[in-house]
Design a protein around this motif. Structure first.
Motif, PDB file in Angstrom:
ATOM      1  N   SER A  65      -5.503 -64.935 120.798  1.00 32.24           N
ATOM      2  CA  SER A  65      -4.588 -65.272 121.895  1.00 32.24           C
ATOM      3  C   SER A  65      -5.059 -64.654 123.199  1.00 32.24           C
ATOM      4  N   ASN A  98      -2.631 -65.564 116.595  1.00 33.95           N
ATOM      5  CA  ASN A  98      -3.428 -64.548 115.889  1.00 33.95           C
ATOM      6  C   ASN A  98      -3.225 -64.664 114.381  1.00 33.95           C
ATOM      7  N   ASP A 156       0.759 -60.098 112.790  1.00 35.31           N
ATOM      8  CA  ASP A 156      -0.625 -59.698 112.499  1.00 35.31           C
ATOM      9  C   ASP A 156      -0.648 -58.295 111.878  1.00 35.31           C
ATOM     10  N   SER A 189       1.645 -65.674 121.151  1.00 35.92           N
ATOM     11  CA  SER A 189       0.358 -64.980 120.939  1.00 35.92           C
ATOM     12  C   SER A 189       0.237 -64.505 119.496  1.00 35.92           C
ATOM     13  N   THR A 190       1.322 -63.936 118.977  1.00 33.00           N
ATOM     14  CA  THR A 190       1.299 -63.427 117.594  1.00 33.00           C
ATOM     15  C   THR A 190       1.047 -64.551 116.611  1.00 33.00           C
ATOM     16  N   SER A 241      -7.305 -63.641 113.474  1.00 28.95           N
ATOM     17  CA  SER A 241      -8.194 -63.025 114.467  1.00 28.95           C
ATOM     18  C   SER A 241      -7.397 -62.827 115.743  1.00 28.95           C
ATOM     19  N   LYS A 242      -7.907 -61.977 116.616  1.00 23.70           N
ATOM     20  CA  LYS A 242      -7.260 -61.774 117.922  1.00 23.70           C
ATOM     21  C   LYS A 242      -7.737 -62.886 118.862  1.00 23.70           C
ATOM     22  N   SER A 250      -4.254 -60.994 123.557  1.00 21.18           N
ATOM     23  CA  SER A 250      -5.115 -60.089 122.771  1.00 21.18           C
ATOM     24  C   SER A 250      -6.401 -59.775 123.510  1.00 21.18           C
TER      25      SER A 250
END
Length: 333
Positions: free
Chosen positions: A74, A66, A253, A62-63, A71-72, A77
């Motif tokens: 994932s 992003n 992020d 996920s990180t 941007s967020k 997020s």
């Protein structure tokens, strides 16, 4: 007294030709203007990119997503829960976002595979992912063979699969080999070493070399595939990328100030690991491959190679089934 000629209706008024680079050149045709037409059309339509992320939990999938798109984007997020449990089976989830940068619009879909590699017995855990990828091809095929098909068929086909390898420093696990061996035949796989800052530079180089040897030994062809290089220039560029695979990446992020510069990084007691600094990790090379240099090629190979193989197989299956039905009818007579 002569009357002035009637004004031409607005619908028939034609703008004067826009002066081009060859307006004073008798031999100039204007073929180079096609590029501007294509640019305008592409800007109107926007772009689509569908990325799947695969790897066991805790590897920073996920990180990294992003970080790639700043941007967020994932799934975590967007649909974060306070205490997310590891699913007992692979639970494939898609999240779409509309991203815009300097007037260019892109619909990004991130497909996550929570539960992959997290069980005691991970045998055949590639099957739900293979089934999902083929289901997207099937959906596209059904839209394509409709008599009244849409002008622009929605594209949910998986363009690229980023496969996260744990930073063990030793070799690929049987799970890694089995997944990439099977899935590389149906989707573009880009392998990455996750959380590469846990390895020293020497360990990292050794691990990368070992993985390349294992990929070759198992006949695993990851993106960019050598057989799809179009010319010598392509081969030269892609050979450099192939020498770097798998990319050793670090995602973050979190923003930090270093020497007056704002940057994404991870703070440790030894200093800040700069995500986009190629001396620290290979994130920048991965980003360039996926977005800045090869995105359209990744989509082209999905459409003209992977999807085409699926389409031909399915249509052959249908033709065989129809032929058998015809034989059965004949014998029935």
């Amino acid at each position: 007294m002569m009357m002035p000629p009637p004004a031409m209706p607005a619908a028939f008024q034609v703008e004067k030709p826009v002066p081009g680079p060859g307006m004073g050149d008798f031999s100039y045709v204007g073929i180079d203007a096609i590029l501007e037409q294509m640019r305008r059309k592409a800007m109107k339509q926007g772009f689509e990119l569908n990325i799947m992320v695969v790897g066991q939990s805790g590897l920073g999938k996920s990180t990294l997503m992003n970080t790639l798109f700043k941007s967020k984007v994932s799934r975590k997020s967007v649909q974060a829960t306070s205490q997310e449990k590891i699913p007992k089976t692979i639970d494939i989830k898609s999240v779409s976002h509309d991203i815009e940068e300097k007037g260019v619009r892109m619909k990004l879909t991130v497909i996550d595979t929570p539960g992959f590699g997290d069980q005691i017995n991970n045998e055949n855990c590639w099957q739900p992912i293979m089934k999902f990828i083929n289901a997207q091809y099937e959906q596209y095929l059904q839209e394509e063979i409709n008599i009244n098909r849409k002008k622009r068929i929605p594209d949910s086909r998986v363009h690229c699969c980023i496969y996260f390898i744990p930073p063990t420093g030793h070799c690929l696990r049987p799970l890694d080999v089995e997944f990439m061996r099977r899935l590389s035949k149906v989707v573009n796989i880009v392998p990455v070493i996750a959380k590469a800052d846990t390895l020293t530079l020497e360990e990292r180089d050794f691990f990368k070399q070992k993985i390349r040897e294992e990929l070759r030994a198992n006949g695993i062809d990851v993106y960019p595939q050598k057989e799809f290089d179009e010319d010598a220039e392509d081969r030269m560029i892609n050979d450099k990328i192939r020498e770097m695979i798998p990319f050793a990446v670090v995602g973050s992020d979190q923003e930090y100030q270093v020497n007056g510069r704002r940057l994404l990084g991870r703070k440790t007691k030894w200093g800040t690991i700069e995500v986009e600094n190629i001396a620290h990790c290979e994130f920048a090379y991965l980003r360039d491959l996926l977005i800045r240099t090869h995105m359209e090629n990744i989509k082209d190979i999905t459409s003209s190679i992977h999807y085409e193989v699926y389409r031909v197989r399915r249509l052959n299956e249908n033709n065989t089934a129809i032929a058998h039905e015809g034989e059965d009818t004949h014998w029935g007579d």
